[in-house]
Structures are given as C-alpha cells and as structure tokens.
Scaffold this active site. Structure first.
Site, PDB file in Angstrom:
ATOM      1  CB  CYS A   2      -0.866   0.045   1.248  1.00 59.12           C
ATOM      2  SG  CYS A   2      -1.863  -1.411   1.462  1.00 59.12           S
ATOM      3  NE  ARG A  27       4.648   1.681  -1.148  1.00 56.41           N
ATOM      4  CZ  ARG A  27       5.474   1.835  -0.129  1.00 56.41           C
ATOM      5  NH1 ARG A  27       6.554   2.545  -0.276  1.00 56.41           N
ATOM      6  NH2 ARG A  27       5.215   1.274   1.028  1.00 56.41           N
ATOM      7  CD1 TRP A  77      -0.443  -5.514  -4.049  1.00 56.57           C
ATOM      8  CD2 TRP A  77      -0.038  -6.495  -2.084  1.00 56.57           C
ATOM      9  NE1 TRP A  77       0.102  -6.751  -4.297  1.00 56.57           N
ATOM     10  CE2 TRP A  77       0.354  -7.372  -3.118  1.00 56.57           C
ATOM     11  CE3 TRP A  77       0.123  -6.907  -0.766  1.00 56.57           C
ATOM     12  CZ2 TRP A  77       0.893  -8.629  -2.870  1.00 56.57           C
ATOM     13  CZ3 TRP A  77       0.660  -8.157  -0.522  1.00 56.57           C
ATOM     14  CH2 TRP A  77       1.037  -9.000  -1.567  1.00 56.57           C
ATOM     15  CG  ASN A 101       0.450   1.839   3.886  1.00 55.76           C
ATOM     16  OD1 ASN A 101      -0.581   1.834   3.231  1.00 55.76           O
ATOM     17  ND2 ASN A 101       1.592   2.320   3.446  1.00 55.76           N
ATOM     18  N   GLY A 102      -0.448  -1.638   6.338  1.00 58.24           N
ATOM     19  CA  GLY A 102      -0.043  -2.654   7.310  1.00 58.24           C
ATOM     20  C   GLY A 102      -1.250  -3.422   7.825  1.00 58.24           C
ATOM     21  CD  GLU A 491      17.146 -11.867 -10.434  1.00 52.22           C
ATOM     22  OE1 GLU A 491      16.793 -12.551  -9.481  1.00 52.22           O
ATOM     23  OE2 GLU A 491      16.729 -10.714 -10.642  1.00 52.22           O
ATOM     24  CE  LYS A 495      13.536  -9.689 -12.175  1.00 49.29           C
ATOM     25  NZ  LYS A 495      14.399  -9.690 -11.044  1.00 49.29           N
ATOM     26  CD  GLU A 498       9.900 -10.676 -10.094  1.00 46.86           C
ATOM     27  OE1 GLU A 498      10.959 -10.429 -10.698  1.00 46.86           O
ATOM     28  OE2 GLU A 498       9.551 -10.064  -9.081  1.00 46.86           O
ATOM     29  CG  HIS A 514      20.397 -35.527  -9.790  1.00 46.24           C
ATOM     30  ND1 HIS A 514      20.891 -36.797  -9.579  1.00 46.24           N
ATOM     31  CD2 HIS A 514      21.472 -34.745 -10.046  1.00 46.24           C
ATOM     32  CE1 HIS A 514      22.215 -36.775  -9.680  1.00 46.24           C
ATOM     33  NE2 HIS A 514      22.585 -35.534  -9.970  1.00 46.24           N
ATOM     34  CE  LYS A 618      11.537  -1.904  -6.923  1.00 50.12           C
ATOM     35  NZ  LYS A 618      12.231  -2.815  -7.839  1.00 50.12           N
TER      36      LYS A 618
HETATM   37  C1  AGP Z   1      12.491  -9.060  -7.614  1.00 45.19           C
HETATM   38  O1  AGP Z   1      12.318  -8.866  -8.968  1.00 45.19           O
HETATM   39  C2  AGP Z   1      11.267  -9.228  -6.855  1.00 45.19           C
HETATM   40  N1  AGP Z   1      10.322  -8.209  -7.094  1.00 45.19           N
HETATM   41  C3  AGP Z   1      11.357  -9.705  -5.434  1.00 45.19           C
HETATM   42  O2  AGP Z   1      11.737 -11.042  -5.478  1.00 45.19           O
HETATM   43  C4  AGP Z   1      12.327  -8.948  -4.486  1.00 45.19           C
HETATM   44  O3  AGP Z   1      13.634  -9.174  -4.878  1.00 45.19           O
HETATM   45  C5  AGP Z   1      12.090  -9.421  -3.042  1.00 45.19           C
HETATM   46  O4  AGP Z   1      10.774  -9.131  -2.673  1.00 45.19           O
HETATM   47  C6  AGP Z   1      13.052  -8.787  -2.073  1.00 45.19           C
HETATM   48  O5  AGP Z   1      12.903  -7.404  -2.033  1.00 45.19           O
HETATM   49  P1  AGP Z   1      13.959  -6.469  -1.337  1.00 45.19           P
HETATM   50  O6  AGP Z   1      15.222  -6.558  -2.106  1.00 45.19           O
HETATM   51  O7  AGP Z   1      13.341  -5.100  -1.409  1.00 45.19           O
HETATM   52  O8  AGP Z   1      14.115  -6.950   0.066  1.00 45.19           O
END
Ligand code: AGP
Length: 623
Positions: A2, A27, A77, A101-102, A491, A495, A498, A514, A618
């Site tokens: 949020c 975010r 969110w 928020n929270g 990674e 990506k 995501e 395996h 984010k």
């Molecule tokens: C990365 O592309 C992601 N959005 C997610 O995995 C992110 O890396 C993870 O939430 C950790 O976030 P931070 O680096 O802000 O702690």
C-alpha cells in the site's frame, strides 16, 4: 504494498495526491482512492483497479475539487478483504476519513467490540475499524490528534495511519508504527506525508523519516512530531534526499523496467563512486567505518534476503568465500526467522534488500539484535527501516527503481559484495594487494564494458528480441548454469515468471538429470548460461542431454565460442571471450542483463503489465 500520500498547504491538493500516488504505483496495488477537503466537507473518491479509474471518477467534479488544498490518498494492495471499491481507501466513518498501511492484528477482537457497541463496519478491511475508534474518541470531546493517539493505543500490529476529520478541517494526523511514513515541510507552507520519499522529492529534498511510535500533526502552518505514547514533542533529524524527480520519470523509455535495465552501467558507476576511492584503489573511504570493522572482525557471515536479493546473496557467497576466505551462509529470510538458528559469537548477519523494507528480512535483523549479533545491511534506500535499524549500512547507488522487477538494484548489490570480497581478502591476507588492486581495476572497467554491450540497437539486444519472438508460445523455460552462472539462472527464471507469467525454473545444470529432465520435450526451452569459465565443458554436456530430448536451446556464451554456438537453436554472444577476458567471477554482471532483457522482451510480446506485474509489490512489508 500500500502507498500513502497526504498534503495540507496552499497547493492544489488533488494534483499533489494524484501525482504522488503515481509515484507510488511501482509498489504494486489493486485499488486506489483520494479524499479532499472542500469547505468543511471531505469528498472521498475511490475505485478498484488502477489509479486512472479514480481520475475518471473525479473528471466531472475537478473544478470543485481544484479548490481543495488538503487531502489524503492511497493505493491498496489487498491483505484483509478483496480488492473491491468498497474495501479501497480512504475509509469514511462519520466525519473521520483515513488511510492505513499494514495490518491490525487484533482486528477481529476490535470488530466484535465495535459491533457490540452498535457500529456497522461496511468493508471487509481491518483498516476501516480504526475510523470507529477515532470517532468514538472524538465524540468524548478529544481533538483529532488526541483521538488518533487514543485509538491507536487500542490496536496491535505493525501499521501506519493518516487521518482527517470534518470536525477539524485542515488538520492531518499520521502515526507510524511499523509501515514506513515520511513527512516533510512544504517550503511554501504546509506539510507532506507519504509512505516513502518518492512523492515528495519534486516539492522538497528535505524529508523526515518518522520512527515507530511517532505521531505527526500537520496543518497549513507546518508539522509537529510527538510521541504516540506520552504526547511529548520529538525532534527528528531532516534527511536530504539526492533523487531528482526527473530521474524517476520514464524519460522516453516505454517502461521503467527497460529504462532501469539500460541504466545498469550507470548504477554500477554510481555504486563504485560511493565505495571505492579511484585514486588510492581503497574501498569504503566514503562508507560507514563501523561497518568495516564489523566485517573485518567477523568469523562468519550470514547473508539474509528474499527473492532477487537472495540470488544476489548466493553470488556473494561464491565471492566472499573465494576471495575473502570467510565462511558464508545464505539464508532465505522467511525460513531463517522461524528456524531457531544457532548464531555464534562473531557471526555478522547481513540483510540484503533493495527496498530496505522487506518484512521478513527486517524481522531476522531484529531477532539477531536481540541475540546480541552484529548486523549490517546492503540497501538502495537511504532512510529505509533496514538502513536505520542495522548496526551498519552499505548503500547501493542505483537511484530509484520503479519497475517491480529488480534489475539495477540486483546488479548493484553484486558490486558491493564483490568489493567486500576483494577488500576482505586483502585485509585477511588471503589475497595479495596486487590481486585486489587488479580485481578492483576490473570492476572499474565493468560499467564501460556493459555500456558497450548494452546498446538498444546492439547485437545482444537484437538477438534477445528475435529469440523471445521465436519462442513465444513455448510451454515453459529452464534456465541452467553452473558455478557463478547458477544464481543468474535462478534470477532469469524468477524474472520470466514475474513479468511474463510463464512457468520457468532455474537449475544448477548438473541437477537436471536428478529429476527435472523428465519435463524436457520439444515444447520446452532451455536457456544455457555457459560462458568460457571453469564450468563450461560440464555445462555443455548438460546442454547435450536436454538437446537430445528435443529442447529448444538458447545459448549464452563467449563471443567467440563457435562450437557452443553450433549446438544452439538461438545464440546470444557475451562481450567477453577467450580473447577478451574478464575474471570468471565477474561474468554474472554481464550475464544478468541478458536474462533480464529476455524476460522483458517476452513480457512485451505477451502484453503483460511489465512495470506492475499482477499480484506483486515492490516492497513487501507483510510476512
Ligand atoms: C524481484 O524482482 C522481486 N520483485 C522480489 O523477489 C524482491 O527481490 C524481493 O521481494 C526482495 O525485495 P527487497 O530486495 O526489497 O528486500
């Protein structure tokens, strides 16, 4: 997660709020809304979905709303209750309007008590309940400020609120107790408040990061911070932010993510500038000296992170062990915190987090502190909670990263760990000074190498684009690599999942046989990361195994590796080869942009929301 924006002063509040919420869109959110004071009345406009829906809703009444100079806004969110308009913020309860928020942990208990007292909450959220608490306190004759304080003391959990009331027009009250809140004086008179500094930087560079337990009350005349617990006035330091509003715009790029991918050479240079003295080759001259001692004295380092930052940590382990000769563990924060780990004296817990707000990582660091373990942080956000709570902090200088998918912050995290490894190696006598110096020289040249390689019309970009096009519609992807290429494979798969919503797995190439090799058929693509390093031959053998089972092979390898190229259906050459070498430990820095761009191009073809992928946020400030 949020986002909150609030403003009171002399500017047109509707513009400040909408622009601020746009700055917070990165975010991640699924509904949005604003509340504006006009005269003595507060109008609430909110909607499920994107911020544009709110803008369309206010189109008819823009003229009336334009007069307002006081309001609050929110992007939600969903956690408690679906992402509907009713559950969107701001929430109105009688004359009280709030954003939150929270999480209010004792919300069930509070709801029960409120209903028993005759109140009728309309939404499914925990947030709305707080409005009833404020209303009840104001009905007892308390001011808005005192009512917010009294109401907040009845709730449990980690959250922040910002509240207005028609009974005290022109007053905004915020409380931080968990989720971040940043406040600032408007140089033209008044106050801004937001869940991070980004909405504020186009008005002022001087911001105040509120601490947990702070209550801020703002009006046209400015702001005052006091203690939530006892009401005593608190003086908080002002932090100067060096991010410009321009740097946060897309500047002609179609997406923030693409802009941020191409900003990586600059992010590396900036991060280097913040750490390494070019004249002496000595690192950390500008950084936190206490942090240096912490690292120097460590007997073991535990790197703790989530998502991409965890992948960065996996690479950190390779480098810190190889060059620094120190034992390193890499931990997923969400697992580590509940495992009751053995933490020995001399261990340093390093939280890696681009946002500096990730709840799981923060929780591990807090737990470490209670056990007397030293903590350090690598983060991109000055003033973030992790940066303030860690015993020492090392900043990446990637600039604001708006795309939800981490790109330039990931690469910058790698760089900080590379410098740690070289410096620790020298300090601990494991690397001779000349070797450290040559490693640092290579690091200094890396941004240039990357800049040449990463031209939007260059060979890499073109081959990535044509590969993505040819593979559109494929069932799934494996990304495989060995050694330094393995975390990059993880990674790459993350990506693609995501932002393109395609099933992808990252695997150590040697592990395929395996189990996962059973998945391979002609409808699967395997991205093979096989630069000319110590693992190349073994990786090529694994390539042969999947090729024999029909997989479409995307090879990423040394620029002159023609024998590997021949085995591949698609070929993406690296800017390094047996002729133009860099230390094999540095190869991830040139491999990562390739997998980032492949995911971007695939997502683009699929038409997904690249910068704000569904269901993601984010900064993940909930467990
Ligand atoms: C990365 O592309 C992601 N959005 C997610 O995995 C992110 O890396 C993870 O939430 C950790 O976030 P931070 O680096 O802000 O702690």
């Amino acid at each position: 997660m949020c986002g909150i924006v609030g403003y009171v002063g002399s500017r047109r509040a509707v513009d400040v709020l909408l622009q601020g919420l746009r700055r917070l869109e990165y975010r991640g959110y699924d509904s949005a809304g604003i509340a504006l004071l006009t005269g003595d009345a507060i109008d609430v406009v909110k909607s499920s979905g994107k911020l544009e829906n709110v803008e369309h809703l206010i189109d008819g009444s823009r003229e009336k709303l334009a007069a307002s100079t006081c309001g609050i806004g929110h992007t939600r969110w969903a956690t408690h209750g679906k992402p509907t308009t009713q559950n969107a913020h701001p929430h109105r309860t009688g004359h009280v309007v709030l954003v939150h928020n929270g999480i209010i942990e004792n919300y069930q208990d509070i709801r029960r008590r409120l209903v028993a007292r005759g109140h009728k909450p309309e939404s499914e959220t925990d947030s709305e309940l707080f409005g009833f608490l404020v209303l009840e306190e104001m009905d007892k004759g308390r001011s808005l400020c005192d009512a917010v304080r009294a109401g907040f003391l009845q709730i449990e959990g980690s959250c922040s609120v910002v509240v207005m009331s028609e009974k005290e027009p022109g007053m905004i009250v915020g409380v931080r107790n968990g989720s971040p809140l940043v406040a600032a004086h408007d140089p033209d008179g008044g106050m801004f408040i937001a869940s991070d500094a980004q909405p504020l930087v186009e008005y002022t560079k001087e911001v105040i990061f509120l601490e947990n337990g702070d209550l801020v009350a703002g009006s046209r005349t400015g702001l005052k911070i006091s203690s939530l617990a006892d009401g005593n006035v608190i003086a908080r330091p002002v932090t100067r932010i060096d991010w410009s509003a321009e740097r946060m715009d897309k500047q002609g790029w179609p997406h923030y993510m693409l802009k941020e991918i191409y900003e990586q050479p600059a992010a590396l240079s900036e991060t280097l500038n913040g750490i390494l003295d070019r004249a002496t080759g000595e690192p950390f001259v500008l950084a936190d000296q206490k942090g240096l001692q912490t690292l120097k004295n460590a007997t073991r380092i535990s790197l703790v992170a989530c998502g991409s930052s965890w992948h960065a940590a996996l690479l950190g382990k390779y480098w810190l062990e190889r060059w620094g000769r120190i034992a390193v563990d890499v931990e997923l924060a969400s697992e580590f915190r509940y495992r009751d780990p053995v933490l020995q004296e001399g261990t340093v817990i390093v939280g890696i987090s681009q946002s500096g707000e990730t709840a799981d990582t923060l929780a591990v660091m807090r737990e470490a502190k209670t056990r007397g373990i030293q903590t350090a942080a690598i983060t991109n956000v000055r003033g973030s909670t992790i940066s303030r709570e860690a015993d020492s902090v090392f900043y990446t200088c990637a600039g604001p990263e708006i795309g939800v998918a981490a790109t330039k912050t990931f690469l910058s995290q790698l760089l900080v760990q590379l410098i740690w490894a070289g410096w620790l190696g020298k300090t601990r006598g494991a690397l001779n000074p000349a070797r450290t110096a040559s490693l640092f020289d290579e690091l200094i040249r890396l941004p240039h190498l990357l800049e040449d390689y990463m031209r939007p019309d260059g060979v890499m970009a073109q081959t990535v684009r044509s590969t993505a096009k040819a593979l559109l519609g494929i069932k799934g992807f494996f990304f495989i690599g060995r050694g330094y290429s393995f975390p990059v494979a993880l990674e790459g798969a993350l990506k693609l999942k995501e932002i393109a919503y395609i099933h992808a797995e990252g695997y150590a190439a040697g592990e395929l046989k395996h189990g996962p090799i059973a998945m391979i058929d002609g409808n699967m693509a395997v991205v093979v990361l096989a630069p000319q390093d110590s693992w190349r031959e073994k990786t090529v053998s694994n390539l042969e195994e999947v090729k024999a089972r029909g997989a479409r092979i995307v090879g990423v390898g040394g620029g002159n590796d023609s024998s590997l190229k021949e085995l591949c259906d698609f070929w993406i050459p690296l800017p390094v080869s047996t002729k133009h070498k860099i230390d094999e430990g540095l190869l991830p820095v040139v491999l990562a942009p390739v997998v980032q761009l492949l995911s971007y191009e695939t997502a683009l073809l699929k038409g997904t929301d690249v910068d704000k992928p569904r269901n993601l946020a984010k900064s993940v400030t909930v467990e």
